[in-house]
Scaffold this motif. Structure first.
Motif, PDB file in Angstrom:
ATOM      1  N   PRO A  37       2.412  -8.006  12.387  1.00 15.80           N
ATOM      2  CA  PRO A  37       1.125  -8.703  12.286  1.00 15.80           C
ATOM      3  C   PRO A  37       0.229  -8.216  11.158  1.00 15.80           C
ATOM      4  O   PRO A  37      -0.832  -8.795  10.930  1.00 15.80           O
ATOM      5  CB  PRO A  37       0.473  -8.404  13.646  1.00 15.80           C
ATOM      6  CG  PRO A  37       1.023  -7.057  14.019  1.00 15.80           C
ATOM      7  CD  PRO A  37       2.438  -7.027  13.491  1.00 15.80           C
ATOM      8  N   HIS A  38       0.647  -7.150  10.441  1.00 15.97           N
ATOM      9  CA  HIS A  38      -0.268  -6.547   9.480  1.00 15.97           C
ATOM     10  C   HIS A  38       0.354  -6.408   8.087  1.00 15.97           C
ATOM     11  O   HIS A  38       1.551  -6.126   7.962  1.00 15.97           O
ATOM     12  CB  HIS A  38      -0.697  -5.149   9.954  1.00 15.97           C
ATOM     13  CG  HIS A  38      -1.262  -5.128  11.337  1.00 15.97           C
ATOM     14  ND1 HIS A  38      -2.434  -5.756  11.665  1.00 15.97           N
ATOM     15  CD2 HIS A  38      -0.798  -4.539  12.476  1.00 15.97           C
ATOM     16  CE1 HIS A  38      -2.690  -5.558  12.949  1.00 15.97           C
ATOM     17  NE2 HIS A  38      -1.701  -4.826  13.461  1.00 15.97           N
ATOM     18  N   PRO A  39      -0.447  -6.576   7.038  1.00 16.16           N
ATOM     19  CA  PRO A  39       0.015  -6.216   5.691  1.00 16.16           C
ATOM     20  C   PRO A  39       0.257  -4.717   5.608  1.00 16.16           C
ATOM     21  O   PRO A  39      -0.465  -3.921   6.227  1.00 16.16           O
ATOM     22  CB  PRO A  39      -1.149  -6.637   4.787  1.00 16.16           C
ATOM     23  CG  PRO A  39      -1.926  -7.635   5.590  1.00 16.16           C
ATOM     24  CD  PRO A  39      -1.791  -7.185   7.008  1.00 16.16           C
ATOM     25  N   VAL A  40       1.274  -4.327   4.848  1.00 18.47           N
ATOM     26  CA  VAL A  40       1.620  -2.910   4.740  1.00 18.47           C
ATOM     27  C   VAL A  40       1.688  -2.427   3.287  1.00 18.47           C
ATOM     28  O   VAL A  40       1.821  -1.226   3.042  1.00 18.47           O
ATOM     29  CB  VAL A  40       2.965  -2.613   5.443  1.00 18.47           C
ATOM     30  CG1 VAL A  40       2.830  -2.796   6.949  1.00 18.47           C
ATOM     31  CG2 VAL A  40       4.082  -3.503   4.890  1.00 18.47           C
ATOM     32  N   SER A  41       1.618  -3.348   2.321  1.00 12.31           N
ATOM     33  CA  SER A  41       1.692  -2.955   0.915  1.00 12.31           C
ATOM     34  C   SER A  41       1.168  -4.098   0.059  1.00 12.31           C
ATOM     35  O   SER A  41       1.088  -5.243   0.518  1.00 12.31           O
ATOM     36  CB  SER A  41       3.143  -2.622   0.520  1.00 12.31           C
ATOM     37  OG  SER A  41       3.201  -2.028  -0.756  1.00 12.31           O
ATOM     38  N   MET A  42       0.801  -3.779  -1.186  1.00 14.85           N
ATOM     39  CA  MET A  42       0.294  -4.821  -2.084  1.00 14.85           C
ATOM     40  C   MET A  42       0.720  -4.538  -3.516  1.00 14.85           C
ATOM     41  O   MET A  42       1.047  -3.407  -3.892  1.00 14.85           O
ATOM     42  CB  MET A  42      -1.232  -4.904  -2.027  1.00 14.85           C
ATOM     43  CG  MET A  42      -1.945  -3.734  -2.681  1.00 14.85           C
ATOM     44  SD  MET A  42      -3.755  -3.975  -2.768  1.00 14.85           S
ATOM     45  CE  MET A  42      -4.233  -2.482  -3.670  1.00 14.85           C
ATOM     46  N   ALA A  43       0.706  -5.583  -4.324  1.00 16.51           N
ATOM     47  CA  ALA A  43       0.903  -5.480  -5.767  1.00 16.51           C
ATOM     48  C   ALA A  43       0.155  -6.642  -6.406  1.00 16.51           C
ATOM     49  O   ALA A  43       0.132  -7.750  -5.856  1.00 16.51           O
ATOM     50  CB  ALA A  43       2.386  -5.534  -6.134  1.00 16.51           C
ATOM     51  N   ALA A  44      -0.445  -6.398  -7.565  1.00 18.35           N
ATOM     52  CA  ALA A  44      -1.258  -7.419  -8.225  1.00 18.35           C
ATOM     53  C   ALA A  44      -0.754  -7.687  -9.630  1.00 18.35           C
ATOM     54  O   ALA A  44      -0.092  -6.852 -10.246  1.00 18.35           O
ATOM     55  CB  ALA A  44      -2.723  -6.979  -8.267  1.00 18.35           C
ATOM     56  N   ALA A  45      -1.083  -8.861 -10.130  1.00 17.66           N
ATOM     57  CA  ALA A  45      -0.741  -9.258 -11.497  1.00 17.66           C
ATOM     58  C   ALA A  45      -2.004  -9.272 -12.337  1.00 17.66           C
ATOM     59  O   ALA A  45      -3.091  -9.604 -11.854  1.00 17.66           O
ATOM     60  CB  ALA A  45      -0.094 -10.633 -11.504  1.00 17.66           C
ATOM     61  N   GLY A  46      -1.861  -8.904 -13.617  1.00 16.04           N
ATOM     62  CA  GLY A  46      -3.026  -8.921 -14.497  1.00 16.04           C
ATOM     63  C   GLY A  46      -2.643  -8.769 -15.952  1.00 16.04           C
ATOM     64  O   GLY A  46      -1.482  -8.585 -16.299  1.00 16.04           O
ATOM     65  N   ARG A  47      -3.637  -8.861 -16.817  1.00 13.43           N
ATOM     66  CA  ARG A  47      -3.488  -8.690 -18.263  1.00 13.43           C
ATOM     67  C   ARG A  47      -2.383  -9.555 -18.866  1.00 13.43           C
ATOM     68  O   ARG A  47      -1.506  -9.051 -19.565  1.00 13.43           O
ATOM     69  CB  ARG A  47      -3.250  -7.216 -18.611  1.00 13.43           C
ATOM     70  CG  ARG A  47      -4.328  -6.277 -18.109  1.00 13.43           C
ATOM     71  CD  ARG A  47      -4.209  -4.884 -18.748  1.00 13.43           C
ATOM     72  NE  ARG A  47      -2.929  -4.274 -18.520  1.00 13.43           N
ATOM     73  CZ  ARG A  47      -2.625  -3.555 -17.433  1.00 13.43           C
ATOM     74  NH1 ARG A  47      -3.504  -3.407 -16.460  1.00 13.43           N
ATOM     75  NH2 ARG A  47      -1.438  -2.983 -17.317  1.00 13.43           N
ATOM     76  N   GLY A  74       7.584   5.187   2.410  1.00 15.92           N
ATOM     77  CA  GLY A  74       8.943   5.626   2.675  1.00 15.92           C
ATOM     78  C   GLY A  74       9.814   4.593   3.356  1.00 15.92           C
ATOM     79  O   GLY A  74      10.933   4.904   3.785  1.00 15.92           O
ATOM     80  N   LYS A  75       9.329   3.361   3.456  1.00 11.23           N
ATOM     81  CA  LYS A  75      10.085   2.308   4.137  1.00 11.23           C
ATOM     82  C   LYS A  75      10.534   1.194   3.195  1.00 11.23           C
ATOM     83  O   LYS A  75      11.083   0.187   3.648  1.00 11.23           O
ATOM     84  CB  LYS A  75       9.236   1.721   5.271  1.00 11.23           C
ATOM     85  CG  LYS A  75       8.849   2.759   6.324  1.00 11.23           C
ATOM     86  CD  LYS A  75       8.023   2.145   7.443  1.00 11.23           C
ATOM     87  CE  LYS A  75       7.663   3.197   8.479  1.00 11.23           C
ATOM     88  NZ  LYS A  75       6.853   2.643   9.609  1.00 11.23           N
ATOM     89  N   GLY A  76      10.276   1.348   1.902  1.00 12.42           N
ATOM     90  CA  GLY A  76      10.711   0.346   0.932  1.00 12.42           C
ATOM     91  C   GLY A  76       9.740  -0.799   0.728  1.00 12.42           C
ATOM     92  O   GLY A  76      10.069  -1.768   0.043  1.00 12.42           O
ATOM     93  N   TYR A  77       8.525  -0.704   1.288  1.00 19.53           N
ATOM     94  CA  TYR A  77       7.577  -1.802   1.165  1.00 19.53           C
ATOM     95  C   TYR A  77       7.114  -1.999  -0.283  1.00 19.53           C
ATOM     96  O   TYR A  77       7.063  -3.133  -0.783  1.00 19.53           O
ATOM     97  CB  TYR A  77       6.360  -1.557   2.058  1.00 19.53           C
ATOM     98  CG  TYR A  77       6.649  -1.544   3.533  1.00 19.53           C
ATOM     99  CD1 TYR A  77       7.544  -2.446   4.115  1.00 19.53           C
ATOM    100  CD2 TYR A  77       6.010  -0.633   4.385  1.00 19.53           C
ATOM    101  CE1 TYR A  77       7.803  -2.440   5.480  1.00 19.53           C
ATOM    102  CE2 TYR A  77       6.250  -0.625   5.746  1.00 19.53           C
ATOM    103  CZ  TYR A  77       7.144  -1.522   6.294  1.00 19.53           C
ATOM    104  OH  TYR A  77       7.389  -1.513   7.650  1.00 19.53           O
TER     105      TYR A  77
END
Length: 210
Positions: free
Chosen positions: A125-135, A154-157
């Protein structure tokens, strides 16, 4: 901040340094040879102190190698994620760069969400990681703000959310770039596993004037 990617001290480069001599340049970032060349001339001119900051490695990806499997799925961040993203962006800045005011973190979160440029990895039910795009520039786009809270590491997220975002970006750009902190071997290993290849090393140098 002066960005310097020239690799030798030719007359044009030296002339550019001379023109800057009337200013107190606070810091520079660029390829290691360029930064070191600039530092030597700048200290000769000003007698200032130069301190080395973060050492970074610049990576490039033209393809994505499928990451190791982990549970969860990617999704684009939505407006209801803004409070969480604000906290994560602030935590990322404090850990990887330098602390930013919460208001600034909130502004960044809004920009990412409304430009549809931040991807979340959700497990249950929850987000566990993030990545953003830019430039975006010259047929490329950078992957940035890759962050996983300590309790989810440590879980590959991070590996999976970065691979997913890179895959999406490569539909629109010729290649992706990514900067890493050389003092963090874990993150450097993650990115090479999914297809990022090192291009050059960069260095931050800050100047102190008496």
């Amino acid at each position: 901040i002066l960005t310097a990617f020239t690799t030798d001290m030719d007359p044009v480069w030296r002339s550019a340094v001379e023109e800057l001599a009337v200013h107190d340049v606070p810091s520079i970032i660029g390829s290691v040879p360029a930064v070191e060349s600039f530092r030597r001339i700048w200290q000769e001119r000003h007698g200032c102190q130069a301190d080395i900051g973060m050492e970074q490695r610049i990576f490039r990806a033209d393809r994505v190698i499928p990451p190791r499997h982990t549970s969860g799925t990617p999704r684009w961040a939505e407006e209801e994620d803004l409070p969480l993203l604000t906290s994560w962006i602030a935590a990322f800045a404090e850990e990887a760069l330098e602390a930013v005011p919460r208001e600034e973190a909130a502004e960044q979160a809004e920009q990412f969400v409304f430009s549809r440029s931040i991807l979340l990895w959700e497990d249950g039910p929850h987000p566990v990681s993030m990545a953003a795009a830019g430039r975006p520039a010259a047929g490329s786009c950078a992957v940035q703000h890759v962050y996983t809270p300590p309790e989810y590491r440590g879980k590959g997220y991070a590996e999976n959310v970065t691979a997913s975002l890179t895959t999406e970006l490569l539909k629109h750009y010729a290649f992706c770039t990514l900067y890493t902190d050389l003092s963090n071997p874990t993150s450097n290993a993650i990115y090479t596993r999914i297809g990022y290849e090192p291009v050059a090393d960069s260095r931050v140098v800050t100047f102190t004037y008496s």
